[in-house]
Design a protein around this motif. Structure first.
Motif, PDB file in Angstrom:
ATOM      1  N   THR A 164       1.151  -1.095  -0.292  1.00  0.00           N
ATOM      2  CA  THR A 164      -0.468  -0.051  -0.118  1.00  0.00           C
ATOM      3  C   THR A 164       0.604   1.074   0.000  1.00  0.00           C
ATOM      4  N   GLN A 165       1.777   1.283   0.849  1.00  0.00           N
ATOM      5  CA  GLN A 165       3.058   1.860   0.956  1.00  0.00           C
ATOM      6  C   GLN A 165       2.961   2.603  -0.445  1.00  0.00           C
ATOM      7  N   ASP A 166       3.686   1.658  -1.180  1.00  0.00           N
ATOM      8  CA  ASP A 166       4.027   1.650  -2.523  1.00  0.00           C
ATOM      9  C   ASP A 166       3.939   2.210  -3.419  1.00  0.00           C
ATOM     10  N   ILE A 167       2.496   2.365  -3.804  1.00  0.00           N
ATOM     11  CA  ILE A 167       1.332   2.861  -4.011  1.00  0.00           C
ATOM     12  C   ILE A 167       1.328   4.378  -4.344  1.00  0.00           C
ATOM     13  N   GLY A 168       1.464   4.671  -3.127  1.00  0.00           N
ATOM     14  CA  GLY A 168       1.412   5.750  -2.681  1.00  0.00           C
ATOM     15  C   GLY A 168       2.791   6.655  -3.445  1.00  0.00           C
ATOM     16  N   LYS A 169       3.829   5.863  -2.874  1.00  0.00           N
ATOM     17  CA  LYS A 169       4.978   7.057  -3.394  1.00  0.00           C
ATOM     18  C   LYS A 169       4.785   6.275  -4.608  1.00  0.00           C
ATOM     19  N   ILE A 170       4.727   6.231  -5.847  1.00  0.00           N
ATOM     20  CA  ILE A 170       4.660   5.370  -7.147  1.00  0.00           C
ATOM     21  C   ILE A 170       3.434   6.776  -7.570  1.00  0.00           C
ATOM     22  N   ASP A 171       2.504   7.262  -6.890  1.00  0.00           N
ATOM     23  CA  ASP A 171       1.654   8.392  -7.109  1.00  0.00           C
ATOM     24  C   ASP A 171       2.683   9.697  -7.580  1.00  0.00           C
ATOM     25  N   GLU A 172       2.919   9.816  -5.971  1.00  0.00           N
ATOM     26  CA  GLU A 172       4.511  10.836  -5.934  1.00  0.00           C
ATOM     27  C   GLU A 172       5.566  10.807  -7.102  1.00  0.00           C
ATOM     28  N   GLN A 173       5.624   9.777  -7.180  1.00  0.00           N
ATOM     29  CA  GLN A 173       6.377   9.930  -8.558  1.00  0.00           C
ATOM     30  C   GLN A 173       6.406  10.640  -9.870  1.00  0.00           C
ATOM     31  N   ILE A 174       4.788   9.957 -10.529  1.00  0.00           N
ATOM     32  CA  ILE A 174       3.919  10.258 -11.293  1.00  0.00           C
ATOM     33  C   ILE A 174       3.508  11.237 -11.119  1.00  0.00           C
ATOM     34  N   SER A 175       3.423  12.443 -10.164  1.00  0.00           N
ATOM     35  CA  SER A 175       2.965  13.540  -9.611  1.00  0.00           C
ATOM     36  C   SER A 175       3.914  14.234  -9.811  1.00  0.00           C
ATOM     37  N   GLU A 176       4.757  14.169 -10.057  1.00  0.00           N
ATOM     38  CA  GLU A 176       6.320  15.533  -9.754  1.00  0.00           C
ATOM     39  C   GLU A 176       7.181  14.826 -11.345  1.00  0.00           C
ATOM     40  N   ARG A 177       6.444  13.687 -12.026  1.00  0.00           N
ATOM     41  CA  ARG A 177       6.860  13.403 -13.664  1.00  0.00           C
ATOM     42  C   ARG A 177       6.084  14.709 -14.594  1.00  0.00           C
ATOM     43  N   LYS A 178       5.364  14.672 -14.356  1.00  0.00           N
ATOM     44  CA  LYS A 178       3.710  15.403 -14.534  1.00  0.00           C
ATOM     45  C   LYS A 178       3.514  16.879 -14.172  1.00  0.00           C
ATOM     46  N   GLN A 179       4.538  16.909 -13.246  1.00  0.00           N
ATOM     47  CA  GLN A 179       5.127  18.708 -13.427  1.00  0.00           C
ATOM     48  C   GLN A 179       5.888  18.853 -13.586  1.00  0.00           C
ATOM     49  N   HIS A 180       7.424  18.635 -14.185  1.00  0.00           N
ATOM     50  CA  HIS A 180       8.859  17.930 -14.434  1.00  0.00           C
ATOM     51  C   HIS A 180       8.054  18.354 -16.246  1.00  0.00           C
ATOM     52  N   MET A 181       7.342  17.590 -16.638  1.00  0.00           N
ATOM     53  CA  MET A 181       7.306  17.620 -18.313  1.00  0.00           C
ATOM     54  C   MET A 181       6.165  19.026 -18.465  1.00  0.00           C
ATOM     55  N   ASP A 182       5.150  19.635 -17.505  1.00  0.00           N
ATOM     56  CA  ASP A 182       4.650  21.238 -17.332  1.00  0.00           C
ATOM     57  C   ASP A 182       5.408  22.135 -18.005  1.00  0.00           C
ATOM     58  N   THR A 183       6.865  22.493 -16.696  1.00  0.00           N
ATOM     59  CA  THR A 183       7.447  23.076 -16.856  1.00  0.00           C
ATOM     60  C   THR A 183       7.552  23.025 -18.058  1.00  0.00           C
ATOM     61  N   MET A 184       8.330  21.641 -18.256  1.00  0.00           N
ATOM     62  CA  MET A 184       9.312  21.928 -19.352  1.00  0.00           C
ATOM     63  C   MET A 184       8.359  22.170 -21.053  1.00  0.00           C
ATOM     64  N   ARG A 185       6.930  21.997 -21.096  1.00  0.00           N
ATOM     65  CA  ARG A 185       6.502  22.889 -22.283  1.00  0.00           C
ATOM     66  C   ARG A 185       6.007  24.024 -22.032  1.00  0.00           C
ATOM     67  N   LEU A 186       5.911  24.542 -20.857  1.00  0.00           N
ATOM     68  CA  LEU A 186       5.991  26.272 -20.617  1.00  0.00           C
ATOM     69  C   LEU A 186       7.021  26.370 -20.788  1.00  0.00           C
ATOM     70  N   ARG A 187       8.912  26.275 -20.942  1.00  0.00           N
ATOM     71  CA  ARG A 187       9.837  26.434 -20.853  1.00  0.00           C
ATOM     72  C   ARG A 187       9.855  26.968 -22.957  1.00  0.00           C
ATOM     73  N   PHE A 188       9.782  25.798 -22.508  1.00  0.00           N
ATOM     74  CA  PHE A 188       9.863  25.637 -24.545  1.00  0.00           C
ATOM     75  C   PHE A 188       8.758  26.998 -25.263  1.00  0.00           C
ATOM     76  N   GLU A 189       7.529  26.459 -24.827  1.00  0.00           N
ATOM     77  CA  GLU A 189       6.593  27.558 -25.466  1.00  0.00           C
ATOM     78  C   GLU A 189       7.102  29.297 -24.815  1.00  0.00           C
ATOM     79  N   ASN A 190       7.720  29.415 -24.232  1.00  0.00           N
ATOM     80  CA  ASN A 190       8.295  30.895 -23.833  1.00  0.00           C
ATOM     81  C   ASN A 190       9.257  31.520 -25.006  1.00  0.00           C
TER      82      ASN A 190
END
Length: 212
Positions: A164-190
């Motif tokens: 159960t704890q492993d699922i929580g950690k994976i969810d955090e990593q998924i959220s961080e990866r998506k945030q990183h991708m959003d930041t990269m898209r914004l940088r290239f857009e700028n």
């Protein structure tokens, strides 16, 4: 019986002259302000002295007569920070124009950078599916013990907790990866907006085509 050693007058005179010279040299070596300058060279070595080398002027440390450190910072002119920003922006502009020749190339570079993140994101989602399946299996096993009114083994409880704890950690990593991708898209857009401004000479806010 104590014998007194008598030295010739010439030797005594030489000794006295030497002591006087040393005293004069020590007095001359003291900084007039009573402060000892401190600076760090390019190798990170700290130096002390009464005279600061020109290449280390600007921000220096000094030690007052009581041995306490003092910070001396030269007052920058009001325009220095602004000119530094302009210089940095000019550097970024030159890089944009040197690396890309069209807006399409910026989009391709963005997609290439996002490709690895997308692969990692898909891997995390697969891991989450496996972890969810394992938790379901462990819960079924736990329910079987409870149905038979038997105590659930401690090892099974630990496995269920860790899964159960492993699922929580994976969810955090998924959220961080998506945030990183959003930041990269914004940088290239700028970067693309700035590229258009440099190519057309028109600010991005005025270069937007009207909606049809």
């Amino acid at each position: 019986m104590i014998r007194r050693l008598r030295l010739p007058a010439s030797i005594i005179s030489c000794v006295l002259l030497g002591l006087a010279a040393n005293t004069w040299a020590a007095a001359e070596s003291k900084p007039p302000s009573g402060k000892i300058m401190k600076w760090v060279d390019e190798q990170g070595v700290t130096h002390y002295g009464d005279t600061l080398p020109l290449q280390y002027s600007g921000k220096t440390n000094s030690i007052n007569a009581h041995g306490l450190p003092q910070t001396e910072t030269s007052n920058p002119s009001p325009g220095n920070s602004e000119s530094g920003k302009e210089s940095e922006q000019a550097k970024r502009d030159r890089t944009l124009l040197a690396v890309y020749s069209s807006e399409q190339e910026i989009d391709l570079a963005r997609d290439r950078n996002l490709q690895m993140d997308q692969v990692m994101l898909e891997g995390l989602e697969q891991r989450k599916l496996s972890a969810l399946s394992r938790v379901q299996d462990l819960k079924k096993e736990e329910a079987g013990y409870l149905k038979r009114s038997k105590a659930v083994p401690e090892e099974l409880r630990k496995d269920l907790k860790f899964a159960t704890q492993d699922i929580g950690k994976i969810d955090e990593q998924i959220s961080e990866r998506k945030q990183h991708m959003d930041t990269m898209r914004l940088r290239f857009e700028n970067d693309k907006k700035r590229f258009i401004e440099l190519k057309t000479g028109v600010p991005a806010s005025e270069n937007t085509s009207p909606a049809r």
